[in-house]
Design a protein around this motif. Structure first.
Motif, short mmCIF file in Angstrom:
data_model
loop_
_atom_site.label_atom_id
_atom_site.label_comp_id
_atom_site.label_asym_id
_atom_site.label_seq_id
_atom_site.Cartn_x
_atom_site.Cartn_y
_atom_site.Cartn_z
N PHE A 158 -8.06 -1.65 2.22
CA PHE A 158 -6.91 -3.02 1.71
C PHE A 158 -7.42 -4.42 1.74
O PHE A 158 -6.67 -5.06 2.32
CB PHE A 158 -5.15 -2.75 1.93
CG PHE A 158 -5.00 -1.11 1.68
CD1 PHE A 158 -4.71 -0.66 0.72
CD2 PHE A 158 -4.75 -0.25 2.83
CE1 PHE A 158 -4.51 0.93 0.50
CE2 PHE A 158 -4.54 0.90 2.89
CZ PHE A 158 -3.83 1.70 1.67
N ALA A 159 -8.63 -4.73 0.95
CA ALA A 159 -9.25 -5.82 1.07
C ALA A 159 -7.92 -7.01 0.23
O ALA A 159 -7.51 -6.24 -1.39
CB ALA A 159 -10.75 -5.58 0.46
N VAL A 160 -7.80 -7.54 0.78
CA VAL A 160 -6.65 -9.15 -0.40
C VAL A 160 -7.74 -9.94 -0.30
O VAL A 160 -8.04 -10.86 0.89
CB VAL A 160 -5.39 -8.62 -0.21
CG1 VAL A 160 -4.77 -7.25 -0.73
CG2 VAL A 160 -5.06 -9.05 1.60
N ILE A 190 3.68 3.22 3.05
CA ILE A 190 3.05 3.19 4.12
C ILE A 190 2.78 1.91 4.18
O ILE A 190 1.98 1.30 5.89
CB ILE A 190 1.33 4.33 4.12
CG1 ILE A 190 0.54 3.24 2.77
CG2 ILE A 190 1.74 5.53 3.87
CD1 ILE A 190 -0.88 3.49 3.16
N GLY A 191 2.56 0.50 4.31
CA GLY A 191 2.75 -0.48 4.28
C GLY A 191 4.18 -1.37 4.95
O GLY A 191 3.63 -2.76 5.55
N HIS A 192 4.67 -0.28 5.64
CA HIS A 192 6.32 -0.89 6.69
C HIS A 192 5.90 -2.78 7.51
O HIS A 192 6.13 -2.92 8.07
CB HIS A 192 6.76 0.10 6.75
CG HIS A 192 6.68 1.49 7.84
ND1 HIS A 192 6.00 2.10 6.74
CD2 HIS A 192 6.20 1.15 9.31
CE1 HIS A 192 5.47 3.04 8.28
NE2 HIS A 192 5.82 2.15 9.60
N LYS A 193 4.64 -1.30 8.26
CA LYS A 193 4.25 -2.40 9.44
C LYS A 193 3.49 -3.44 8.88
O LYS A 193 3.60 -4.69 9.86
CB LYS A 193 3.05 -1.83 10.26
CG LYS A 193 3.80 -0.81 11.10
CD LYS A 193 3.05 0.12 11.70
CE LYS A 193 3.52 1.55 12.47
NZ LYS A 193 2.39 2.43 13.13
N PRO A 237 1.11 -1.29 0.16
CA PRO A 237 -0.13 -0.57 -0.02
C PRO A 237 1.03 1.04 0.13
O PRO A 237 1.91 1.15 0.63
CB PRO A 237 -1.06 0.31 1.09
CG PRO A 237 -0.90 -1.75 2.15
CD PRO A 237 0.42 -1.80 1.34
N TYR A 238 0.59 2.25 -0.51
CA TYR A 238 0.63 3.49 -0.65
C TYR A 238 0.05 4.92 -0.82
O TYR A 238 -1.04 4.05 -1.41
CB TYR A 238 1.63 3.42 -1.57
CG TYR A 238 2.03 3.49 -2.70
CD1 TYR A 238 1.79 4.72 -3.98
CD2 TYR A 238 1.03 2.76 -3.91
CE1 TYR A 238 1.12 5.08 -5.27
CE2 TYR A 238 1.43 2.19 -4.86
CZ TYR A 238 1.25 3.76 -6.03
OH TYR A 238 0.66 3.32 -6.96
N ARG A 239 0.49 5.82 -0.27
CA ARG A 239 -0.15 6.93 -0.78
C ARG A 239 0.24 7.64 -1.91
O ARG A 239 1.69 7.71 -2.46
CB ARG A 239 -0.23 8.02 0.97
CG ARG A 239 0.45 8.16 1.32
CD ARG A 239 -0.40 8.89 2.27
NE ARG A 239 0.59 8.93 3.46
CZ ARG A 239 0.05 9.14 5.04
NH1 ARG A 239 -1.38 9.37 5.40
NH2 ARG A 239 1.24 8.86 5.95
N PHE A 240 -0.83 8.65 -2.28
CA PHE A 240 0.15 9.04 -3.90
C PHE A 240 -0.90 10.67 -4.21
O PHE A 240 -2.17 10.71 -3.94
CB PHE A 240 -0.28 8.56 -4.84
CG PHE A 240 0.10 9.57 -6.51
CD1 PHE A 240 1.38 9.96 -6.73
CD2 PHE A 240 -0.74 9.19 -7.43
CE1 PHE A 240 1.92 10.44 -8.07
CE2 PHE A 240 -0.83 10.04 -8.39
CZ PHE A 240 0.25 10.71 -9.16
N SER A 241 -0.16 11.77 -4.06
CA SER A 241 -0.51 12.43 -3.76
C SER A 241 -0.69 14.30 -5.52
O SER A 241 -1.13 14.94 -5.35
CB SER A 241 0.36 14.41 -3.21
OG SER A 241 1.42 14.35 -3.83
N GLY A 242 -0.17 13.32 -5.65
CA GLY A 242 -0.25 13.38 -8.04
C GLY A 242 1.38 14.60 -7.58
O GLY A 242 1.94 14.30 -9.23
N ASP A 243 1.84 14.83 -6.77
CA ASP A 243 3.51 14.74 -7.07
C ASP A 243 4.61 14.02 -6.13
O ASP A 243 5.74 14.31 -6.74
CB ASP A 243 3.68 16.33 -6.18
CG ASP A 243 2.48 17.57 -6.65
OD1 ASP A 243 2.24 17.63 -8.51
OD2 ASP A 243 1.65 18.11 -6.31
N SER A 244 4.16 13.32 -5.52
CA SER A 244 5.36 12.67 -4.60
C SER A 244 4.27 11.15 -3.86
O SER A 244 3.20 11.06 -4.02
CB SER A 244 5.52 13.09 -3.53
OG SER A 244 3.80 13.67 -2.62
N VAL A 245 5.05 10.39 -4.23
CA VAL A 245 4.89 8.31 -3.11
C VAL A 245 5.61 8.77 -1.79
O VAL A 245 6.21 8.98 -1.40
CB VAL A 245 4.71 7.75 -4.46
CG1 VAL A 245 4.80 6.31 -3.25
CG2 VAL A 245 4.11 8.16 -5.03
#
Length: 548
Positions: free
Chosen positions: A424-426, A390-393, A379-387
Motif C-alpha cells: 500500500f504505497a503512500v 485490515i488496517g487497524h494496526k 486499507p481493506y479487502r473486498f470479496s464482492g459480497d463483504s468488506v
C-alpha cells in the motif's frame, strides 16, 4: 535496469496514466488530460488511440465512359490502419450523373497524422438516388495517392461485390438507429481510466487539473498561466477561478501557458491565483463505452449515467475495475457494481456493492479472488459480497498527519503472490510520489513499512527467467526488481545486483570511492547515499571513471 522509452514525450506528467489491455494484446493508456494512446507492448512506437476522420472535401468529376445511372450520387472516403481500424467518413460530396458516366476522384486528402498510423484509404459511394447505404469503390493501399480516375463500376456491380463480401457495404445508420459508418469516433481525452469489460472498452473518471497559477483579467478572453503545462486537448473543457468563485468558462483553445475563453471573463481581475479545469459538468458521473470488439470506436452517444441516488452526492468516480461478470465503479466513498446483457444503453444494471471507496484506480489489486483496496479510512479487502477492514494496526498513520493525502492521485496498491504480501504505497509528508509503502502479509495479518531511495509510481508482476517477479517503476526510465535479497537489482552478464561501497570523497556532483571499480553499464543507474552525511539523497549517474 533502464526502461525502454516509448513515444510519450508530449504527455502531461502531472497526471498518472491508467491502462487497459484489449484482446489484440495492445495496451490502451489514458490520463484524462491528453488524447489516449495505443501501444503494442513490444516496440517503442505508440499511436494516438482512434483514427481521425478526414476533414478535407474531395472532388468528383463526371465524364463519359462509366457505369453510372442517371441521378444523384453521394461519395465519401475514409482512412484506415494496418490493423483494420477505420476512421469516420469524410464530408459528403453530392454529384448528379447522366447515364454511363464515370467518377473521377481527386483531392482525396492524405492523412496528416504524425505517428505513421494511416496506411490506406477507402472510397465509398451510394447507388443512384439513395443515401443510407454505401458501397466500396476501391481501397488505396497508401497514404500518398490522392486520386482515382477509373471509377467505372455500375451500381449492380457494387451491389454484387457486397453480396460476396459484407465488408464492402456499410450503412449510415443501422436498423436499430445506432451509428454505422460513423461509429469510429476516437476515444475521449477527458476520461482518465480505460477498462475492457464484456467485449467493449469503457472509460470513466473526470480529472480536475490545477497545476500552477493563472491570471484572469476582467473583460478579456485570455487567461495566462505560470508553470501550468496546459495542453491543446483542454479546449472544450471549463476553467474556474477557484480563489474568486463564480461560474466556469468554456475553453476555446489552449497552449502551455495561455487559454482563450469562448467569452470575456466577467469576474474581478486576479493575478497568480488557483484555478481548476474540468470537463463539461454534463460528463460528471458518466461512463463512455466503445462499439463491440472495437476498442478504439468510442462515440459520445454511447454513454451510461451513474445515478447519484446510489451513493453520496459529492462521491466522485475514481476508477473502473473488472472481475468476473461485473465491472466495479470505484468512487471516493462507495463501490458500485455494473453489469449488462447485450447492449449497455438498454440493459445496464448498476447496484451498490460496498460503502467503502478508493483513492484512485490504482489503489485496487486482486489476489486469490480478493480485492485489496485503500481509501480515506485505510486499507481493506473486498470479496464482492463483504468488506473487511485490515488496517487497524496502522490506523494511526491515517490520522496523525504522517501521510500527505493531497498527493492521493499518486498512491497505489499492488499484491505480490510470491511473498503473500500487498504493498500500500503512500506519499508521506514532504513527498510527491510514494517513496515507501505499508506492506501487509495476508497469511499472518502482519504489517511493516518499507522505504525506497527513489519515488516509485507503480508496480507490476512480470516473468523474468520464467519466474514471476515484482517490478517497481521509478523515475528517469529506471525499473527496479524488488525482493532480490540484500542487493536489489536485476542480474545480468555485466552487472550483478547492486554495487555498494563507502565514499572516500565527494563534491556536489561527484562521488569517489578509491576501492571501487565502476563499470560503463552503471551510467544511467541510480546512486543513493544510504548512511552518513547526505543520507537519503538520490541521483542518476551521468558519467563515470573506474573510481569516480
Amino acid at each position: 535496469m533502464g526502461a525502454p522509452t516509448i513515444g510519450l514525450s508530449a504527455f502531461n506528467v502531472h497526471q498518472p496514466l491508467n491502462f487497459a489491455k484489449v484482446p489484440s494484446g495492445d495496451i490502451l493508456g489514458a490520463n484524462g488530460i491528453n488524447r489516449p494512446f495505443r501501444w503494442n507492448g513490444s516496440t517503442t512506437l505508440v499511436h494516438n488511440a482512434g483514427v481521425d476522420a478526414p476533414t478535407g472535401t474531395h472532388t468528383i468529376t463526371l465524364s463519359a465512359g462509366g457505369g453510372a445511372s442517371a441521378g444523384t450520387y453521394i461519395t465519401y472516403y475514409r482512412y484506415g490502419d494496418a490493423d483494420g481500424n477505420w476512421s469516420n467518413l469524410s464530408p459528403a460530396v453530392t454529384s448528379v450523373a447522366t447515364a454511363t458516366q464515370k467518377f473521377e476522384w481527386t483531392n482525396v486528402a492524405n492523412a496528416t497524422n504524425t505517428d505513421g498510423r494511416i496506411t490506406k484509404k477507402q472510397l465509398w459511394r451510394t447507388t443512384v438516388n439513395e443515401s443510407s447505404t454505401l458501397y466500396l469503390v476501391t481501397t488505396i493501399n497508401d497514404n500518398t495517392t490522392t486520386s482515382f480516375l477509373t471509377d467505372t463500376a455500375t451500381d449492380a456491380a457494387l451491389i454484387a461485390a457486397a453480396e460476396l463480401d459484407a465488408t464492402k457495404r456499410i450503412s449510415v445508420l443501422n436498423p436499430d438507429g445506432s451509428l454505422g459508418a460513423n461509429r469510429f469516433c476516437v476515444p475521449p481525452n477527458f476520461k482518465a481510466v480505460p477498462c475492457w469489460f464484456q467485449d467493449r472498452l469503457w472509460m470513466g473518471v473526470d480529472v480536475e487539473y490545477n497545476v500552477g497559477t493563472a491570471v484572469f483579467t476582467n473583460g478579456s478572453p485570455t487567461v495566462t498561466g505560470t508553470s501550468t503545462a496546459w495542453v491543446s486537448e483542454m479546449a472544450g473543457r471549463y476553467i474556474y477561478n477557484t480563489s474568486g468563485g463564480g461560474k466556469g468558462y468554456l475553453i476555446s483553445s489552449a497552449s502551455a501557458t495561455s487559454i482563450t475563453l469562448s467569452e470575456n471573463y466577467a469576474g474581478t481581475t486576479t493575478s497568480s491565483v488557483s484555478y481548476a479545469i474540468r470537463p463539461a459538468p454534463s460528463w460528471r458521473n458518466t461512463l463512455i463505452f466503445s462499439e463491440q470488439d472495437e476498442p478504439e470506436s468510442m462515440c459520445e452517444t454511447n454513454t451510461v449515467k451513474v445515478q447519484q441516488s446510489l451513493s453520496f452526492v459529492d462521491d466522485e468516480i475514481v476508477g473502473l475495475q473488472c472481475h468476473g461478470s461485473y465491472m466495479y465503479i470505484l468512487k471516493d466513498r462507495t463501490i458500485l457494481r455494473l453489469s449488462y446483457v447485450v447492449q449497455p444503453k438498454i440493459d445496464t444494471n448498476i447496484t451498490l456493492a460496498a460503502q467503502r471507496g478508493a483513492f484512485n484506480n490504482r489503489c485496487f489489486d486482486m489476489v486469490e479472488d480478493i480485492a485489496y483496496i485503500m481509501d480515506e479510512s485505510g486499507p481493506y479487502r473486498f470479496s464482492g459480497d463483504s468488506v473487511e477492514a485490515i488496517g487497524h494496526k496502522i490506523e494511526d498513520y491515517w490520522r496523525d498527519g504522517t501521510i500527505d493525502f493531497s498527493m492521493k492521485k499518486w498512491f497505489w496498491v499492488k499484491a505480490n503472490p510470491a511473498t503473500e504480501t500487498v504493498y500500500f504505497a503512500v506519499s508521506l509528508a514532504g513527498e510527491t510520489r510514494p517513496k515507501g509503502a505499508f506492506v501487509y502479509h495476508y497469511r499472518v495479518d502482519a504489517w511493516w513499512y518499507v522505504s525506497w531511495h527513489a519515488e516509485l509510481g507503480g508496480a507490476c508482476i512480470y516473468p523474468i527467467s520464467s519466474r514471476p517477479r515484482f517490478l517497481l517503476g521509478g523515475t528517469d526510465d529506471i525499473v527496479f526488481l524488488a525482493e532480490q535479497g540484500f542487493a536489489d537489482g536485476i542480474d545480468s552478464t555485466t552487472e550483478s545486483g547492486t554495487t555498494r561501497g563507502t565514499a572516500t570523497s565527494a563534491t556536489s556532483t561527484t562521488l569517489t570511492d578509491t576501492a571501487a571499480t565502476f563499470t560503463a553499464t552503471m551510467v544511467g543507474a541510480p546512486l543513493a547515499i544510504v548512511s552518513g552525511t547526505g543520507k537519503g539523497q538520490y541521483r542518476i549517474i551521468a558519467s563515470r571513471t573506474a573510481t569516480e
